[in-house]
Design a protein around this motif. Structure first.
Motif, PDB file in Angstrom:
ATOM      1  N   TRP A  14       0.838  -1.204   0.000  1.00  0.00           N
ATOM      2  CA  TRP A  14       0.000   0.000   0.000  1.00  0.00           C
ATOM      3  C   TRP A  14       0.870   1.250   0.000  1.00  0.00           C
ATOM      4  O   TRP A  14       0.583   2.217  -0.714  1.00  0.00           O
ATOM      5  CB  TRP A  14      -0.907  -0.007   1.235  1.00  0.00           C
ATOM      6  N   HIS A  17       2.468   1.740  -3.355  1.00  0.00           N
ATOM      7  CA  HIS A  17       1.433   2.197  -4.280  1.00  0.00           C
ATOM      8  C   HIS A  17       1.114   3.680  -4.047  1.00  0.00           C
ATOM      9  O   HIS A  17       1.018   4.460  -5.012  1.00  0.00           O
ATOM     10  CB  HIS A  17       0.173   1.347  -4.089  1.00  0.00           C
ATOM     11  N   GLY A 160      -0.957  -2.072  -7.245  1.00  0.00           N
ATOM     12  CA  GLY A 160      -2.410  -1.936  -7.266  1.00  0.00           C
ATOM     13  C   GLY A 160      -3.096  -3.261  -7.548  1.00  0.00           C
ATOM     14  O   GLY A 160      -4.125  -3.594  -6.938  1.00  0.00           O
ATOM     15  N   TRP A 164      -5.705  -5.400  -5.332  1.00  0.00           N
ATOM     16  CA  TRP A 164      -7.010  -5.679  -5.947  1.00  0.00           C
ATOM     17  C   TRP A 164      -7.422  -7.135  -5.779  1.00  0.00           C
ATOM     18  O   TRP A 164      -8.605  -7.455  -5.756  1.00  0.00           O
ATOM     19  CB  TRP A 164      -6.937  -5.341  -7.438  1.00  0.00           C
ATOM     20  N   ARG A 189     -13.564   3.725  -2.854  1.00  0.00           N
ATOM     21  CA  ARG A 189     -12.543   2.679  -3.039  1.00  0.00           C
ATOM     22  C   ARG A 189     -12.801   1.898  -4.318  1.00  0.00           C
ATOM     23  O   ARG A 189     -11.886   1.680  -5.122  1.00  0.00           O
ATOM     24  CB  ARG A 189     -12.556   1.763  -1.815  1.00  0.00           C
ATOM     25  N   ASP A 190     -14.039   1.484  -4.534  1.00  0.00           N
ATOM     26  CA  ASP A 190     -14.361   0.683  -5.713  1.00  0.00           C
ATOM     27  C   ASP A 190     -14.237   1.472  -7.007  1.00  0.00           C
ATOM     28  O   ASP A 190     -13.857   0.920  -8.048  1.00  0.00           O
ATOM     29  CB  ASP A 190     -15.783   0.115  -5.588  1.00  0.00           C
ATOM     30  N   HIS A 192     -12.095   3.553  -7.622  1.00  0.00           N
ATOM     31  CA  HIS A 192     -10.669   3.611  -7.933  1.00  0.00           C
ATOM     32  C   HIS A 192     -10.148   2.241  -8.349  1.00  0.00           C
ATOM     33  O   HIS A 192      -9.437   2.104  -9.357  1.00  0.00           O
ATOM     34  CB  HIS A 192      -9.890   4.107  -6.709  1.00  0.00           C
ATOM     35  N   VAL A 193     -10.504   1.227  -7.611  1.00  0.00           N
ATOM     36  CA  VAL A 193      -9.945  -0.109  -7.816  1.00  0.00           C
ATOM     37  C   VAL A 193     -10.486  -0.788  -9.069  1.00  0.00           C
ATOM     38  O   VAL A 193      -9.722  -1.315  -9.884  1.00  0.00           O
ATOM     39  CB  VAL A 193     -10.213  -0.992  -6.577  1.00  0.00           C
ATOM     40  N   PHE A 197      -8.464  -1.800 -12.486  1.00  0.00           N
ATOM     41  CA  PHE A 197      -8.240  -3.160 -12.996  1.00  0.00           C
ATOM     42  C   PHE A 197      -8.548  -3.233 -14.487  1.00  0.00           C
ATOM     43  O   PHE A 197      -7.777  -3.804 -15.264  1.00  0.00           O
ATOM     44  CB  PHE A 197      -9.118  -4.160 -12.238  1.00  0.00           C
TER      45      PHE A 197
END
Length: 328
Positions: A14, A17, A160, A164, A189-190, A192-193, A197
């Motif tokens: 983390w 990142h 990342g 993920w 959060r979602d 971004h993640v 992906f």
């Protein structure tokens, strides 16, 4: 790996990142914006330089040598460095000259040889945006900075992707689909993640292909490609032509695979130099894409270089022509 070590490793990832993103985010933003602008450079220049680019078709164009003579009449002490014929009937020709330590682009009407205008080469929009995107207009230091930003972006993506990795393999939400009905923290959060992906594969592709143009990593990759014969047309040379220590990328903007190919030397054995008309005629006979430009020899041993760098890769071409024999 026990839970304590797993948590410690996750925190380490983390931090890598977070700090990687914090450091390179401004550089990535600049590269993204300049890259988008660079993509549309031809369309932008069509509007910016419409007065220089556009001419009225008046039948047959005069010979390239006559166009260049017209330029030399206006700039008596100039040295011709490049010539670019217009790719369509309504497009002016460009004659690049070196005059009193300044490089100028002179736009010429190909039908009557009249000079339409001039522009310092370093002030051209495409030159500025290319320098901005390729080296932040900071020369070699900027090139290394771009390369560093690209490499750290790979670190950003890898760390990342590690974070993920789903803990619960039985759900797609929060992994492939954002959870928009959860709390604010989870939604942020979602958002971004999950998009991160989905775009990671394309981003890695952009980074790796972009690194091929950098000064350090890119040069090593180009040398490897050149030495292995990748991208080197076997029909270019017959026998073993004399070679110089000059690389093709030092004399012309050429496709990536041809950048580190050595520029050959011309055979001076009692020959009279061919004219620009002969070189252009050769290019037309070979059906070179009409956006090509002719780079003049820089010395008595130098060669003419035809460089076509059109939008489609299959139309790219780099051809060296002996300035005395006209052979390529």
């Amino acid at each position: 790996m026990n839970k304590r070590k797993a948590k410690s490793f996750y925190i380490t990832m983390w931090r890598w990142h977070f700090f990687a993103g914090l450091i390179i985010a401004p550089l990535l933003f600049l590269l993204t914006i300049s890259g988008i602008i660079y993509l549309f450079t031809p369309q932008i220049e069509e509007r910016l330089y419409a007065d220089y680019y556009q001419v009225e078709a008046e039948g047959e164009s005069i010979a390239p040598s006559e166009q260049i003579d017209s330029v030399l009449n206006h700039y008596a002490d100039a040295n011709i460095t490049r010539y670019r014929p217009g790719e369509v009937e309504e497009r002016s020709a460009e004659v690049h000259i070196s005059l009193q330590d300044e490089n100028l682009i002179v736009f010429v009407n190909p039908y009557n040889g009249s000079v339409i205008g001039e522009q310092p080469e370093h002030q051209r929009f495409s030159t500025i945006i290319k320098d901005l995107h390729g080296e932040f207009m900071l020369g070699t230091f900027g090139d290394r900075l771009v390369e560093l930003a690209a490499c750290w972006t790979l670190v950003l993506i890898l760390t990342g992707m590690f974070m993920w990795l789903p803990k619960n393999k039985n759900t797609l939400f929060g992994v492939l689909i954002p959870r928009v009905r959860k709390g604010k923290k989870i939604v942020i959060r979602d958002l971004h993640v999950v998009p991160g992906f989905w775009i990671s594969g394309g981003l890695v592709f952009l980074i790796l292909t972009g690194l091929l143009w950098t000064g350090l990593w890119g040069t090593m990759a180009q040398n490897l490609a050149t030495n292995s014969g990748v991208g080197y047309p076997p029909s270019v040379w017959v026998g073993s032509p004399p070679e110089s220590n000059v690389k093709t990328k030092e004399v012309a903007d050429v496709p990536w695979a041809a950048q580190n190919l050595p520029v050959p030397a011309s055979d001076m054995n009692g020959y009279v130099p061919v004219s620009i008309d002969d070189v252009v005629r050769t290019a037309n006979e070979m059906n070179i894409h009409p956006t090509y430009e002719v780079i003049y020899p820089s010395s008595k041993e130098g060669v003419y270089t035809l460089s076509a760098f059109p939008p489609k890769a299959e139309d790219e071409a780099t051809i060296h022509i002996d300035q005395y024999t006209g052979q390529f």
